[in-house]
Design an enzyme around this catalytic site. Sequence first.
Site, short mmCIF file in Angstrom:
data_model
loop_
_atom_site.label_atom_id
_atom_site.label_comp_id
_atom_site.label_asym_id
_atom_site.label_seq_id
_atom_site.Cartn_x
_atom_site.Cartn_y
_atom_site.Cartn_z
N GLU A 84 14.53 38.85 -6.61
CA GLU A 84 14.54 40.32 -6.70
C GLU A 84 15.80 40.98 -6.13
O GLU A 84 15.73 41.80 -5.19
CB GLU A 84 13.29 40.89 -6.02
CG GLU A 84 12.01 40.44 -6.66
CD GLU A 84 10.81 41.31 -6.27
OE1 GLU A 84 10.93 42.13 -5.35
OE2 GLU A 84 9.76 41.14 -6.91
N TYR A 134 -2.63 40.04 -0.51
CA TYR A 134 -2.41 39.63 -1.91
C TYR A 134 -3.00 38.26 -2.20
O TYR A 134 -2.98 37.82 -3.36
CB TYR A 134 -0.92 39.49 -2.17
CG TYR A 134 -0.14 40.74 -2.41
CD1 TYR A 134 0.45 41.43 -1.36
CD2 TYR A 134 0.09 41.21 -3.70
CE1 TYR A 134 1.22 42.56 -1.59
CE2 TYR A 134 0.85 42.35 -3.94
CZ TYR A 134 1.42 43.01 -2.88
OH TYR A 134 2.19 44.12 -3.09
N GLN A 173 7.88 35.58 4.87
CA GLN A 173 6.57 36.21 4.79
C GLN A 173 5.42 35.29 5.17
O GLN A 173 4.31 35.77 5.46
CB GLN A 173 6.34 36.73 3.36
CG GLN A 173 7.26 37.87 2.98
CD GLN A 173 6.95 38.41 1.62
OE1 GLN A 173 7.55 38.02 0.63
NE2 GLN A 173 5.99 39.31 1.52
N HIS A 178 15.25 34.43 -0.47
CA HIS A 178 14.19 35.45 -0.60
C HIS A 178 14.29 36.38 0.61
O HIS A 178 13.37 36.49 1.42
CB HIS A 178 12.81 34.79 -0.69
CG HIS A 178 11.74 35.70 -1.23
ND1 HIS A 178 10.86 35.32 -2.24
CD2 HIS A 178 11.39 36.96 -0.90
CE1 HIS A 178 10.04 36.32 -2.49
NE2 HIS A 178 10.34 37.32 -1.70
N GLU A 182 5.86 36.16 -10.11
CA GLU A 182 4.95 36.89 -9.22
C GLU A 182 4.13 37.88 -10.04
O GLU A 182 4.68 38.55 -10.91
CB GLU A 182 5.69 37.69 -8.14
CG GLU A 182 6.22 36.89 -7.01
CD GLU A 182 6.95 37.74 -5.99
OE1 GLU A 182 6.58 38.92 -5.78
OE2 GLU A 182 7.95 37.23 -5.42
N ASN A 204 9.08 38.84 -11.94
CA ASN A 204 7.98 39.32 -11.09
C ASN A 204 7.49 40.62 -11.71
O ASN A 204 8.28 41.55 -11.90
CB ASN A 204 8.48 39.61 -9.66
CG ASN A 204 8.87 38.35 -8.93
OD1 ASN A 204 8.64 37.25 -9.42
ND2 ASN A 204 9.44 38.50 -7.75
N SER A 235 3.55 41.29 4.40
CA SER A 235 4.13 42.04 3.29
C SER A 235 5.19 42.98 3.84
O SER A 235 4.91 43.75 4.75
CB SER A 235 3.03 42.83 2.58
OG SER A 235 3.59 43.67 1.62
N LYS A 279 -1.84 44.47 3.99
CA LYS A 279 -1.74 44.55 2.53
C LYS A 279 -1.90 43.12 2.02
O LYS A 279 -0.96 42.34 2.00
CB LYS A 279 -0.38 45.11 2.11
CG LYS A 279 -0.26 45.31 0.60
CD LYS A 279 1.09 45.92 0.23
CE LYS A 279 1.20 46.24 -1.25
NZ LYS A 279 2.55 46.75 -1.62
C1 GCO Z 1 4.94 43.11 -0.95
C2 GCO Z 1 4.56 41.78 -1.54
C3 GCO Z 1 5.56 41.25 -2.56
C4 GCO Z 1 6.86 40.94 -1.90
C5 GCO Z 1 7.60 39.80 -2.53
C6 GCO Z 1 8.48 40.25 -3.65
O1 GCO Z 1 5.72 43.09 0.00
O2 GCO Z 1 4.43 44.10 -1.42
O3 GCO Z 1 4.49 40.85 -0.48
O4 GCO Z 1 5.72 42.11 -3.61
O5 GCO Z 1 7.64 42.08 -1.85
O6 GCO Z 1 8.38 39.20 -1.51
O7 GCO Z 1 9.20 39.13 -4.15
#
Ligand code: GCO
Length: 466
Positions: free
Chosen positions: A157, A428, A15, A112, A366, A287, A419, A426
């Site tokens: 996750e 963050y 990411q 990840h 998270e 998370n 994301s 989006k």
């Molecule tokens: C999204 C956000 C995170 C990611 C993250 C989860 O994609 O909405 O970037 O919530 O999903 O990698 O671990």
Amino acid sequence: MNNSFLWGGATASYQCEGAWNEDDKVDSMWDAYLHEKGLENGDVASDFYHRYKEDIRMMKEGGQNSFRFSLSWPRIILDKEGTVNPKGLQFYHDLIDECLRQGIEPFVTIYHWDLPQYLEAEGGWQNRATCDAFMHYARVVMKEFDGKITYWTTFNEPRWFIFNGYFIGNYPPECHSAQMTIKGAWHVLLAHAMAVQAFREEGIQGKIGIVHSYTPVDGVDDRPETLKAMRYADNYCNNWVLDTATKGEIPQDMLDKLSAEGIDLSFMNEADLQIIRNNHVDFLGLNYYSRTLVKPYTEGETTLIVNNTGKKGKGTSKTIVKNWFEQVQDPDSEYTEWDTEIYPKGLYDGLIRAWERYHLPIFITENGIGCYEDVSVDCVQDDWRISYMNDHINAIMNAMDDGVDVRGYFAWSSFDLYSWKNGCEKRYGLVAVDFENGLCRRPKKSYYWFKDVIESKGERVERRKL
Ligand code: GCO
């Protein structure tokens, strides 16, 4: 909060790094999938691969004392034979050394979601061989960075990437199969346990955990049928990861229900079950974005719709699992444009439950809110993010006051990044990244608020009972 409490931001290799084919890195399944579909991708992302020193400096200047990031498997292991890429290892040595130089505690995720494409091409998490490949990769990185890393986590996750990939189908490999979902979940749990076993066998320093997409389950009422739906939902959302990682026990009532519904569990052999039974984590990474509110299943086929459009509305997200539960929205709650409920009390409730069930140290690995933001300004006035973070850190502090051993908080995300399937719109980040103008970084108002919170050891948080 005491001085040992970890405060930081979180990211993930795919990411944020970019440099998708640099220094001998091979394709991940996300590189292959997004390129093939012609979708927005992480080829460049936040270009962390080249700008990590600047980003870590900003974390330091922001008062942060830790940083959660993941290692990229396809940057480190180049083929099925397990060939190690020295350039890949060197990047992470440089990154980790820069963190340590700046007094930032690295908090590492081994996986990840960026599975090497050469493994996805052989069945990915449907293939038992992927578990062995993961154990090799985990052993390589744990031995390589042993002594520099104190906090290791195996997977980020498991539920989210397995269910989205094999059941919901909005992630690669875009399948809609309950059977493949269960088999994929099993292989991830096994791979996790094999990595924990390797961690113990190799005498790696520090602690090892797992990171779960935690959605504590609430019911619309307390009728018996609702309580049953809550148990089904808790098994579906949480228990198959948390019970298994902490106690080595896959919820038996869930296995019984799956068998009764025709799922073939014959792949679960005794030797592998023994590995799972014998290898437990030292801590939990949770998370938290929201809870899961359910009512009893009444009718209709399984329906799984995730809002990746960022335009909330009627029917933009829906979860019905036939004969298990139906997820509902709370009319009294606010929701993001991606249909995520804003419900800080769920974090308090979830921490109390997790502590009572597992009695292990917990890190909130998270927590954050994705928004549309105009980053052309000098400093994004993200008061909505400050309010969100305040209320969720308040919930954590309330749980700590009630005895829960929480040891860290990581905002998702350190800076704006890609994301999954939502693209870079989006946002963050505590720090804005201007993807249209040279990827320049500008701290948002929340970055400075977070610095105040950290330097005040949490005193800056507006407290309220929930
Ligand atoms: C999204 C956000 C995170 C990611 C993250 C989860 O994609 O909405 O970037 O919530 O999903 O990698 O671990």
